[in-house]
Motif scaffolding. Structure first.
Motif, PDB file in Angstrom:
ATOM      1  N   THR A  46       0.962  -0.934   0.032  1.00  0.00           N
ATOM      2  CA  THR A  46       0.229   0.393   0.499  1.00  0.00           C
ATOM      3  C   THR A  46       0.784   0.993  -0.088  1.00  0.00           C
ATOM      4  N   LEU A  47       2.071   1.390   0.425  1.00  0.00           N
ATOM      5  CA  LEU A  47       2.496   2.912   0.391  1.00  0.00           C
ATOM      6  C   LEU A  47       4.054   3.076   0.291  1.00  0.00           C
ATOM      7  N   THR A  48       4.419   1.587  -0.059  1.00  0.00           N
ATOM      8  CA  THR A  48       5.842   1.602  -0.874  1.00  0.00           C
ATOM      9  C   THR A  48       6.082   1.699  -2.307  1.00  0.00           C
ATOM     10  N   SER A  49       7.386   2.314  -2.486  1.00  0.00           N
ATOM     11  CA  SER A  49       7.713   3.059  -3.501  1.00  0.00           C
ATOM     12  C   SER A  49       9.226   2.487  -3.559  1.00  0.00           C
ATOM     13  N   VAL A  50       9.681   3.240  -4.538  1.00  0.00           N
ATOM     14  CA  VAL A  50      10.994   2.881  -5.235  1.00  0.00           C
ATOM     15  C   VAL A  50      12.312   3.992  -3.449  1.00  0.00           C
ATOM     16  N   LYS A  51      11.134   4.292  -3.209  1.00  0.00           N
ATOM     17  CA  LYS A  51      12.262   5.517  -2.238  1.00  0.00           C
ATOM     18  C   LYS A  51      12.559   4.772  -1.009  1.00  0.00           C
ATOM     19  N   ALA A  52      11.620   3.539  -0.715  1.00  0.00           N
ATOM     20  CA  ALA A  52      11.403   2.272   0.581  1.00  0.00           C
ATOM     21  C   ALA A  52      13.121   2.094   0.862  1.00  0.00           C
ATOM     22  N   GLN A  53      12.549   1.472   2.250  1.00  0.00           N
ATOM     23  CA  GLN A  53      13.470   0.189   2.760  1.00  0.00           C
ATOM     24  C   GLN A  53      13.468  -0.978   1.241  1.00  0.00           C
ATOM     25  N   GLU A  54      14.795  -0.954   0.647  1.00  0.00           N
ATOM     26  CA  GLU A  54      15.287  -1.972   0.438  1.00  0.00           C
ATOM     27  C   GLU A  54      14.476  -4.121   0.495  1.00  0.00           C
ATOM     28  N   ASP A  55      13.757  -4.017   2.187  1.00  0.00           N
ATOM     29  CA  ASP A  55      13.706  -4.646   2.975  1.00  0.00           C
ATOM     30  C   ASP A  55      11.700  -4.532   2.355  1.00  0.00           C
ATOM     31  N   VAL A  56      11.915  -3.145   3.283  1.00  0.00           N
ATOM     32  CA  VAL A  56      10.163  -3.356   2.261  1.00  0.00           C
ATOM     33  C   VAL A  56       9.911  -3.548   1.299  1.00  0.00           C
ATOM     34  N   ARG A  57      10.308  -2.727   0.227  1.00  0.00           N
ATOM     35  CA  ARG A  57      10.690  -3.440  -0.614  1.00  0.00           C
ATOM     36  C   ARG A  57      10.376  -5.087  -1.951  1.00  0.00           C
ATOM     37  N   ARG A  58      11.337  -5.911  -0.941  1.00  0.00           N
ATOM     38  CA  ARG A  58      11.619  -7.057  -1.289  1.00  0.00           C
ATOM     39  C   ARG A  58       9.886  -8.435  -0.765  1.00  0.00           C
ATOM     40  N   ALA A  59       9.528  -7.638   0.248  1.00  0.00           N
ATOM     41  CA  ALA A  59       8.554  -8.498   0.880  1.00  0.00           C
ATOM     42  C   ALA A  59       7.248  -7.692  -0.009  1.00  0.00           C
ATOM     43  N   GLY A  60       7.299  -6.367   0.002  1.00  0.00           N
ATOM     44  CA  GLY A  60       5.797  -6.223  -1.114  1.00  0.00           C
ATOM     45  C   GLY A  60       6.466  -6.503  -2.659  1.00  0.00           C
ATOM     46  N   ALA A  61       7.597  -6.452  -2.904  1.00  0.00           N
ATOM     47  CA  ALA A  61       7.047  -7.224  -4.385  1.00  0.00           C
ATOM     48  C   ALA A  61       7.383  -9.182  -4.033  1.00  0.00           C
ATOM     49  N   SER A  62       7.589  -9.956  -3.205  1.00  0.00           N
ATOM     50  CA  SER A  62       7.284 -10.777  -2.919  1.00  0.00           C
ATOM     51  C   SER A  62       6.012 -11.464  -2.578  1.00  0.00           C
ATOM     52  N   GLN A  63       5.267 -10.518  -1.926  1.00  0.00           N
ATOM     53  CA  GLN A  63       4.212 -10.961  -2.039  1.00  0.00           C
ATOM     54  C   GLN A  63       2.885 -10.513  -3.199  1.00  0.00           C
ATOM     55  N   VAL A  64       3.806  -9.660  -3.980  1.00  0.00           N
ATOM     56  CA  VAL A  64       2.822  -9.209  -5.532  1.00  0.00           C
ATOM     57  C   VAL A  64       3.219 -10.748  -5.949  1.00  0.00           C
ATOM     58  N   ALA A  65       4.600 -11.247  -6.231  1.00  0.00           N
ATOM     59  CA  ALA A  65       4.597 -11.993  -7.108  1.00  0.00           C
ATOM     60  C   ALA A  65       3.719 -13.662  -6.389  1.00  0.00           C
ATOM     61  N   ALA A  66       3.682 -13.483  -4.541  1.00  0.00           N
ATOM     62  CA  ALA A  66       2.979 -14.936  -4.691  1.00  0.00           C
ATOM     63  C   ALA A  66       1.561 -14.736  -4.876  1.00  0.00           C
ATOM     64  N   VAL A  67       0.992 -13.431  -4.875  1.00  0.00           N
ATOM     65  CA  VAL A  67      -0.583 -13.342  -5.833  1.00  0.00           C
ATOM     66  C   VAL A  67      -0.803 -13.433  -7.213  1.00  0.00           C
ATOM     67  N   TYR A  68       0.146 -12.911  -8.141  1.00  0.00           N
ATOM     68  CA  TYR A  68       0.725 -13.311  -9.297  1.00  0.00           C
ATOM     69  C   TYR A  68       0.895 -14.693  -9.922  1.00  0.00           C
ATOM     70  N   ARG A  69       1.270 -16.032  -8.444  1.00  0.00           N
ATOM     71  CA  ARG A  69       1.257 -17.056  -9.004  1.00  0.00           C
ATOM     72  C   ARG A  69       0.501 -17.713  -8.927  1.00  0.00           C
ATOM     73  N   ALA A  70      -0.028 -17.638  -7.341  1.00  0.00           N
ATOM     74  CA  ALA A  70      -1.643 -17.974  -7.114  1.00  0.00           C
ATOM     75  C   ALA A  70      -2.803 -18.298  -7.857  1.00  0.00           C
ATOM     76  N   GLN A  71      -2.544 -16.922  -8.968  1.00  0.00           N
ATOM     77  CA  GLN A  71      -3.541 -16.509 -10.005  1.00  0.00           C
ATOM     78  C   GLN A  71      -3.261 -17.080 -11.236  1.00  0.00           C
ATOM     79  N   SER A  72      -2.331 -16.987 -10.962  1.00  0.00           N
ATOM     80  CA  SER A  72      -2.386 -17.501 -13.050  1.00  0.00           C
ATOM     81  C   SER A  72      -2.590 -19.314 -12.974  1.00  0.00           C
ATOM     82  N   GLY A  73      -2.630 -19.802 -14.387  1.00  0.00           N
ATOM     83  CA  GLY A  73      -3.552 -20.856 -14.736  1.00  0.00           C
ATOM     84  C   GLY A  73      -1.836 -22.025 -14.185  1.00  0.00           C
ATOM     85  N   MET A  74      -0.805 -21.446 -14.463  1.00  0.00           N
ATOM     86  CA  MET A  74       0.106 -22.628 -13.833  1.00  0.00           C
ATOM     87  C   MET A  74       0.464 -21.669 -12.660  1.00  0.00           C
TER      88      MET A  74
END
Length: 128
Positions: A46-74
């Protein structure tokens, strides 16, 4: 006889070249826009941008990747370790991430020097 062998070889190499060209065209960079409804309300995004700390960006990107995987066909084949994807954060800034460990909550790492702030994105759009 030589003509038939040549024709058979030409057909074979045509299909090989077509397969290689298709494979090269099918490989692309996945872009995930976190302004989309399915990503917008994630707690780490929700509040993440490239100016956020690296760990915050990594956690957000991991969450996004998990949702992307869960909603993909494979789900077990999409975004495997070593693959890259681009994240567009809610403020409009972008960066490219690489999957390090798909099972970890911090299993994504930013690719060095790929962060583009929202101001740079709007300036580039205005220049077009």
């Amino acid at each position: 006889m030589n003509y038939r062998r040549f024709l058979h070889g030409a057909k074979f190499w045509f299909w090989v070249a077509l397969f290689v060209a298709y494979s090269a065209g099918a490989v692309g960079l996945v872009m995930i826009d976190t302004y989309d409804d399915r990503y917008r309300q994630l707690s780490k995004v929700t509040l993440t941008s490239v100016k956020a700390q690296e760990d915050v960006r990594r956690a957000g990107a991991s969450q996004v990747a998990a949702v992307y995987r869960a909603q993909s066909g494979m789900p077990f084949a999409s975004l495997p370790a070593g693959s890259t994807f681009q994240v567009v954060w809610p403020d409009g800034s972008t960066e490219t991430m690489v999957i390090v460990d798909p099972t970890s909550s911090l299993g994504v790492a930013p690719v060095k020097d790929t962060q583009v702030t929202a101001a740079e994105v709007t300036a580039a759009d205005a220049a077009r």
